[in-house]
Design a protein around this motif. Sequence first.
Motif, short mmCIF file in Angstrom:
data_model
loop_
_atom_site.label_atom_id
_atom_site.label_comp_id
_atom_site.label_asym_id
_atom_site.label_seq_id
_atom_site.Cartn_x
_atom_site.Cartn_y
_atom_site.Cartn_z
N UNK A 112 110.38 -9.90 57.45
CA UNK A 112 109.22 -10.02 56.58
C UNK A 112 108.75 -8.66 56.08
N UNK A 113 108.88 -7.61 56.87
CA UNK A 113 108.48 -6.27 56.44
C UNK A 113 109.56 -5.59 55.60
N UNK A 114 110.84 -5.84 55.94
CA UNK A 114 111.90 -5.14 55.22
C UNK A 114 112.42 -5.93 54.02
N UNK A 115 111.91 -7.11 53.77
CA UNK A 115 112.43 -7.94 52.68
C UNK A 115 112.27 -7.27 51.31
N UNK A 116 111.16 -6.60 51.08
CA UNK A 116 110.95 -5.93 49.80
C UNK A 116 111.99 -4.82 49.59
#
Length: 179
Positions: A112-116
Motif C-alpha cells: 500500500x505504501x510502495x504502490x505509487x
Amino acid sequence: MASYVLRVISLTLGVFFIFIGTLKLTPSVNKELHKEMRKMYIKNAKVFPLVKWTKWKPNSHMYRKVIGGSEVVCGAILSFIPGPLKEAANVLMILLSCLDIYSHYAQDEGLDKMSLSVVFFLLLTCRLIIHLQMKARELEEAAQQNQVTEQATPTCQGHTHNVHPAAGAGFSAADKKTQ
C-alpha cells in the motif's frame, strides 16, 4: 500515434515529478505534505542501500533535497526539453523509483505504501520502451530507404558508377583504370 502517446506520457510524468520534487524541497505548496516527506526521509536514510557496503549513511535532509531536486530537474527535462537528455532523465527517474521501492520494502511498509512508486516505475519503463521502439522503427525505415536508393543506382559490370565530377561522368574508378 506512438509519438503522441510518448509526448503525453512525458508531459504527465514530468509535471507529476516536478510537483512531488517541489513538495520534498519546500513547504510552500503544502505544509502538511512537506512535513510528512521530511519524516519519511528520516526513516529512508536509515535504510539507504549503500550503508551495508560503504558504512556511510546520508544526512536525511540532504538526502531529501538531492532526491527532490533530481525529481524537479528530471521532471522539467521530461516535460519540456527534447533530445537524448530526456532519455537520461527517464533512466535516472527509473533508478530513483527503484530506490523508493527498496526503501519501502526495507521498512516493511507493504504494497500500500510502495504502490505509487511501482506504478510510476512501470510508467517510466513503458515510456522508455515506447521511445526505443520508435527509434528502432526510424532506423529500420532509414535502412530501407538506403537500400532502395542503392538499388536504384545503375551498375555496369558489377561496379557502381562514380558520379563525382572529378572522377568523370558515368565511369567507375575500375573503368577509368582500364581506359
